[in-house]
Write an enzyme that holds these catalytic residues in place. Sequence first.
Site, PDB file in Angstrom:
ATOM      1  NE  ARG A 148       6.380   5.866   1.347  1.00 20.98           N
ATOM      2  CZ  ARG A 148       7.235   4.872   1.614  1.00 20.98           C
ATOM      3  NH1 ARG A 148       6.905   3.591   1.454  1.00 20.98           N
ATOM      4  NH2 ARG A 148       8.438   5.128   2.073  1.00 20.98           N
TER       5      ARG A 148
ATOM      6  CG  ASP B 155      13.784   0.926   6.927  1.00 20.34           C
ATOM      7  OD1 ASP B 155      15.013   0.834   6.851  1.00 20.34           O
ATOM      8  OD2 ASP B 155      12.998   0.174   6.332  1.00 20.34           O
ATOM      9  CG  ASP B 156      10.410   4.351   4.571  1.00 21.47           C
ATOM     10  OD1 ASP B 156      10.493   3.416   3.775  1.00 21.47           O
ATOM     11  OD2 ASP B 156       9.636   4.339   5.559  1.00 21.47           O
TER      12      ASP B 156
ATOM     13  CE  LYS C 187      10.708  -2.289   5.473  1.00 24.90           C
ATOM     14  NZ  LYS C 187      11.848  -1.786   4.721  1.00 24.90           N
TER      15      LYS C 187
ATOM     16  CG  ASN D  74      10.590  -1.217  -3.107  1.00 21.52           C
ATOM     17  OD1 ASN D  74      11.213  -1.750  -3.997  1.00 21.52           O
ATOM     18  ND2 ASN D  74      11.177  -0.698  -2.046  1.00 21.52           N
TER      19      ASN D  74
ATOM     20  CE1 TYR E   5      10.950  -5.255   3.358  1.00 23.41           C
ATOM     21  CE2 TYR E   5      12.644  -5.730   1.730  1.00 23.41           C
ATOM     22  CZ  TYR E   5      12.063  -4.869   2.624  1.00 23.41           C
ATOM     23  OH  TYR E   5      12.584  -3.622   2.790  1.00 23.41           O
TER      24      TYR E   5
ATOM     25  CD  GLU F 212       9.813   0.558   6.910  1.00 21.01           C
ATOM     26  OE1 GLU F 212      10.793   0.350   7.648  1.00 21.01           O
ATOM     27  OE2 GLU F 212       9.929   0.887   5.713  1.00 21.01           O
ATOM     28  CG  ASP F 213       6.511   1.939   4.291  1.00 28.58           C
ATOM     29  OD1 ASP F 213       7.696   2.316   4.169  1.00 28.58           O
ATOM     30  OD2 ASP F 213       6.058   0.957   3.686  1.00 28.58           O
TER      31      ASP F 213
END
Length: 627
Positions: A226, A338-339, A244, A479, A173, A315-316
């Site tokens: 992203r 999630d973000d 994930k 991150n 991760y 996600e992203d």
Amino acid sequence: MAHLVGVTRKFAWTFEKSSSGSLRYFLSQRAMLRRAFVRTRPLSLVRTISSTRSILVPYEDDIAFSSDKITKVKKYQPPVRAGKRGIDIVHDPLYNKGTGFKEVEKDRLGLRGLVPPRRLNMKTQLEKLYRLFQEEADPLRKSIFLSELQNRNETLFFRLLIDHIEEMAPVVYTPTVGQVCQKFGSVFRRPRGMYFSSADRSQFAPMMYNWPCDDVQVIVVTDGSRILGLGDLGVNGMGIPIGKLALYTAAGGVDPKKVLPVVLDAGTNNEELLKDPYYMGMQHRRLEGDDYWSMIDEFMRAVRHRWPKALVQFEDFSSDHAADVLAAYRLKQLCFNDDIQGTGATVLAGALSACAQVDTPLREQRIVVLGAGSAGLGVSTTLLQGMLQEGLTVEEARQRFYVVDQFGLMTSERTNMTSGQTFFARTDLPDKMSLVDLVKEVKPTMLLGLSAARGAFTKEALQEMAKHVAQPIVFPLSNPTAVAECTAQEAYDWTNGTCVFASGSPMPQVNFNGKSYIVSQCNNMFIFPGVGLAAVVCGASRVTDRMLYAAAQALTDCLSPEEIANGQVFPSVRNIRDVSLKVATSVVRCAVEDGIATNPPEIRRGASLEEYIASKMFVPVYRSVVE
Ligand SMILES: NC(=O)C1=CN([C@@H]2O[C@H](COP(=O)(O)OP(=O)(O)OC[C@H]3O[C@@H](n4cnc5c(N)ncnc54)[C@H](O)[C@@H]3O)[C@@H](O)[C@H]2O)C=CC1
Ligand SMILES: CC(=O)C(=O)O
Ligand SMILES: [Mg+2]
């Protein structure tokens, strides 16, 4: 002779040593134990197994594991049907045991001669693998090593990962997964997950049947636009859903057979990838407008059709789509972002713990959020909800936020703002104020970084903050580590050791003035595995804000007295499996109360909800394989 290892009210575990020295375990009705045997054992040897804290795993493998990492175990692991035999078993990571097949299994499955003659039990296999892992030269090599293991033996991979979660989470991760995505083309060994591209349009629904599992429970999907703070990486973003989902299993106990990593390849605007002859995705610019939306819609419909109960984790996705995609599906389908939501719940939990450390409630904090994208606004919205819970009105709460983007403070003078940005835009301060000027002006008590701008928390800004606040709360959350707004050491140095600190990616322990500080990690990894497990266990029809709030509360409650005394605002990553179980328990309770659990838990008399959920968690042990 039988040895007693533990008893519950009804059952007893015993083991016997054979002449060859191997151990065999037995589960018996307690009443059937020979009375003489019970009488002859000194009472002190009889360890009562509390049903949630049982640490004894009855391994088919003859090993008395006593790892405290797999705390919640099923008492009995039934055989598993592979639907195949011979070399097909050895080549299937879900059933392969490498050198770990028993003699009877070799005969039963036609494996004799296909694997080396001498059997190594799981414990020996793990020792060997851990040594080899440590010998790998750098995090990227370690990551390749682990992904190769996952590709050949998932049971061993998850067992190793769980046993060394603190050391290995940064490899599967963040931060290493960022490097994996950046070098995806060169580290690619074999595909994992599914790709749906612009070239597959109108075929998404039939394509879903190419995936071999009829019961997918969790899908993590990205469009690669992203990836962490690394920008548009196109299909190379696949490393993120894979990473994930590894945590979904290791931390959340979701069955690895039932997860699906997905990339929606809507093109890329990354110039290097568009020119790269070895790039594995579609080499056209990103689809926009209706073309993009119809692709998303086709995907979501196809999921609904093939796996109507599956949870979809977005996600992203870049912020031009993330909030809108969530808004379009959150009431229709079991999904969350999630973000936006996972990070919101995580930061709320950390903020509440930090507020307890500094002895000032959330409603009294002045919060500067650097980054006005999906994560920054998701976090601001969730913290605002936390303030409402503490009695503020929406307007009072809104006044406590200062949201800053790459141009500076966001005010109502701006045009082309998203609805979230408009909501938080200030009307009382000049537009585009720099961070330092803003800190001087409003004397924030909490500084959150979700900007992917390395070094944005400057010495000047942090020193200024520390002048006005006894214990500034500083969370650089971007991150991977290379884009964090500051390091832990910098934050302690520049606030004279007074800060309450957490970072998005793991950072090493800090030394300041002869004292060392453990660094908390504030990452949505503490929330999404538990939320996913909860959704799967109770058949939630959707993910509500209340469920996420329940997750945040449970996470706050997971800090041990020692962790609080250490100044930590998040539990240690080594406890993430326990934390995820507690988060899941709280979320299931909320889903049941709110009437959105289609499969509410049926709990045995005398058992708890936590025990029930624990019993549903995947445990990586070698089960007897049958064809
Ligand atoms: N710790 C965690 O659990 C999580 C961390 N993140 C991290 O948050 C970061 C941002 O994620 P998103 O919001 O989805 O990205 P995004 O691209 O949607 O938003 C980034 C925002 O930062 C702003 N920004 C860029 N440079 C800046 C600068 N120098 N100063 C101030 N603001 C600046 C941009 O204007 C934009 O508003 C990423 O690095 C991501 O890895 C995201 C989710 C969870
Ligand atoms: C942790 C995470 O989801 C991110 O950085 O995007
Ligand atoms: Mg993310």
